[in-house]
Design a protein around this motif. Structure first.
Motif, PDB file in Angstrom:
ATOM      1  N   ASP A   5       0.860  -1.184  -0.247  1.00 19.96           N
ATOM      2  CA  ASP A   5       0.066   0.195   0.146  1.00 19.96           C
ATOM      3  C   ASP A   5       0.713   1.431   0.083  1.00 19.96           C
ATOM      4  O   ASP A   5       0.497   2.611  -0.355  1.00 19.96           O
ATOM      5  CB  ASP A   5      -1.028   0.032   1.406  1.00 19.96           C
ATOM      6  CG  ASP A   5      -0.142   0.184   2.435  1.00 19.96           C
ATOM      7  OD1 ASP A   5       0.799  -0.810   2.351  1.00 19.96           O
ATOM      8  OD2 ASP A   5      -1.392   0.645   3.276  1.00 19.96           O
ATOM      9  N   PRO A  33       4.722   3.398  -5.217  1.00 24.45           N
ATOM     10  CA  PRO A  33       4.295   4.186  -5.921  1.00 24.45           C
ATOM     11  C   PRO A  33       3.374   4.401  -6.875  1.00 24.45           C
ATOM     12  O   PRO A  33       3.566   2.717  -7.502  1.00 24.45           O
ATOM     13  CB  PRO A  33       5.468   4.673  -6.487  1.00 24.45           C
ATOM     14  CG  PRO A  33       6.583   4.807  -5.397  1.00 24.45           C
ATOM     15  CD  PRO A  33       6.274   2.859  -5.550  1.00 24.45           C
ATOM     16  N   ARG A  34       1.635   4.151  -7.328  1.00 23.37           N
ATOM     17  CA  ARG A  34       1.722   3.941  -8.185  1.00 23.37           C
ATOM     18  C   ARG A  34       1.220   4.214  -9.689  1.00 23.37           C
ATOM     19  O   ARG A  34       0.941   5.500  -9.137  1.00 23.37           O
ATOM     20  CB  ARG A  34       0.104   3.285  -7.864  1.00 23.37           C
ATOM     21  CG  ARG A  34      -0.297   2.231  -6.839  1.00 23.37           C
ATOM     22  CD  ARG A  34      -1.446   2.260  -6.205  1.00 23.37           C
ATOM     23  NE  ARG A  34      -1.602   2.755  -4.925  1.00 23.37           N
ATOM     24  CZ  ARG A  34      -2.354   2.585  -3.827  1.00 23.37           C
ATOM     25  NH1 ARG A  34      -3.294   3.182  -4.758  1.00 23.37           N
ATOM     26  NH2 ARG A  34      -1.625   3.055  -2.874  1.00 23.37           N
ATOM     27  N   ARG A  35       1.258   4.390  -9.934  1.00 24.54           N
ATOM     28  CA  ARG A  35       1.367   4.676 -11.912  1.00 24.54           C
ATOM     29  C   ARG A  35      -0.179   5.231 -12.030  1.00 24.54           C
ATOM     30  O   ARG A  35      -1.816   4.489 -11.688  1.00 24.54           O
ATOM     31  CB  ARG A  35       1.428   4.387 -12.862  1.00 24.54           C
ATOM     32  CG  ARG A  35       1.808   4.724 -14.495  1.00 24.54           C
ATOM     33  CD  ARG A  35       1.492   4.610 -15.579  1.00 24.54           C
ATOM     34  NE  ARG A  35       1.700   5.018 -16.331  1.00 24.54           N
ATOM     35  CZ  ARG A  35       2.177   5.442 -18.033  1.00 24.54           C
ATOM     36  NH1 ARG A  35       3.495   4.245 -17.867  1.00 24.54           N
ATOM     37  NH2 ARG A  35       1.326   6.363 -18.568  1.00 24.54           N
ATOM     38  N   ILE A  36      -0.444   6.665 -12.721  1.00 21.06           N
ATOM     39  CA  ILE A  36      -1.620   7.028 -12.074  1.00 21.06           C
ATOM     40  C   ILE A  36      -2.307   7.441 -13.736  1.00 21.06           C
ATOM     41  O   ILE A  36      -1.312   8.049 -14.597  1.00 21.06           O
ATOM     42  CB  ILE A  36      -1.689   8.475 -11.519  1.00 21.06           C
ATOM     43  CG1 ILE A  36      -1.802   8.375 -10.049  1.00 21.06           C
ATOM     44  CG2 ILE A  36      -3.546   8.828 -11.563  1.00 21.06           C
ATOM     45  CD1 ILE A  36      -1.998   7.259  -9.367  1.00 21.06           C
ATOM     46  N   GLU A  37      -3.332   6.344 -14.406  1.00 17.11           N
ATOM     47  CA  GLU A  37      -3.584   6.401 -15.143  1.00 17.11           C
ATOM     48  C   GLU A  37      -4.584   8.045 -15.421  1.00 17.11           C
ATOM     49  O   GLU A  37      -4.974   8.524 -14.896  1.00 17.11           O
ATOM     50  CB  GLU A  37      -5.223   5.508 -15.849  1.00 17.11           C
ATOM     51  CG  GLU A  37      -5.153   5.549 -17.367  1.00 17.11           C
ATOM     52  CD  GLU A  37      -6.436   4.418 -17.451  1.00 17.11           C
ATOM     53  OE1 GLU A  37      -6.899   4.754 -18.609  1.00 17.11           O
ATOM     54  OE2 GLU A  37      -6.332   3.398 -17.132  1.00 17.11           O
ATOM     55  N   ILE A  38      -4.482   8.908 -16.753  1.00 19.88           N
ATOM     56  CA  ILE A  38      -4.808   9.900 -17.356  1.00 19.88           C
ATOM     57  C   ILE A  38      -5.690   9.913 -18.382  1.00 19.88           C
ATOM     58  O   ILE A  38      -5.564   9.444 -18.798  1.00 19.88           O
ATOM     59  CB  ILE A  38      -3.921  11.118 -17.922  1.00 19.88           C
ATOM     60  CG1 ILE A  38      -2.169  10.727 -16.881  1.00 19.88           C
ATOM     61  CG2 ILE A  38      -4.441  11.882 -18.597  1.00 19.88           C
ATOM     62  CD1 ILE A  38      -1.250  11.867 -17.146  1.00 19.88           C
ATOM     63  N   LYS A  39      -6.855  10.109 -18.105  1.00 19.22           N
ATOM     64  CA  LYS A  39      -8.000   9.709 -18.603  1.00 19.22           C
ATOM     65  C   LYS A  39      -8.212  11.420 -19.971  1.00 19.22           C
ATOM     66  O   LYS A  39      -8.146  11.806 -19.354  1.00 19.22           O
ATOM     67  CB  LYS A  39      -9.385   9.357 -18.471  1.00 19.22           C
ATOM     68  CG  LYS A  39      -9.522   8.339 -17.541  1.00 19.22           C
ATOM     69  CD  LYS A  39     -10.453   8.095 -16.723  1.00 19.22           C
ATOM     70  CE  LYS A  39     -10.138   6.755 -15.178  1.00 19.22           C
ATOM     71  NZ  LYS A  39     -11.416   6.592 -14.678  1.00 19.22           N
TER      72      LYS A  39
END
Length: 141
Positions: free
Chosen positions: A130, A133-139
């Protein structure tokens, strides 16, 4: 053969220069190197530490991890000396040691693994899932 003081009689400052050169070679103001010496590297999922502990038995080492701090404590025991033996040269230190390392992130102590081989201690510390780092998707739109 010249007497050693002959040089100093000819040049009264030679002894002073020699004394200054000796002082320049002495390690004033420096502390002893940290023990054990170690390397640390990381990726998104873990930290790896490799520490050199020659002459230390694995049972004489204790490793603890809490939050973002790793502590390595132990003892390097002096060799058994024959009765009446006197040190001629003693460059290796003996006794208790502690090395505290601040890690780049908090670790889960239950996810720490340590291995020991040929005087080298290798510690792998996993980063909690938790906290990775997580990659954040760009919508679009």
């Amino acid at each position: 053969m010249l007497h050693p003081l002959t040089l100093y009689r000819a040049d009264p400052f030679a002894l002073l220069r020699r004394f200054g050169e000796t002082l320049d070679r002495m390690p004033f103001g420096t502390s002893a190197p940290a023990f054990p010496p170690l390397n640390l590297w990381q990726n998104e999922a873990a930290v790896a530490i490799v520490a050199e502990v020659p002459g230390v038995a694995p049972e004489d080492i204790e490793i603890t991890a809490k939050d973002d701090v790793l502590t390595i404590t132990g003892q390097r025991r002096p060799p058994d000396m024959p009765e009446g033996a006197v040190w001629h040269r003693r460059e290796r230190a003996f006794g208790r040691f502690t090395r505290i390392v601040r890690l780049p992130f908090a670790v889960d102590p239950s996810q720490v693994e340590a291995r020991f081989a040929n005087g080298v201690l290798t510690i792998a510390l996993q980063r909690p899932e938790d906290q990775r780092p997580r990659r954040i998707e760009i919508k679009a739109g």
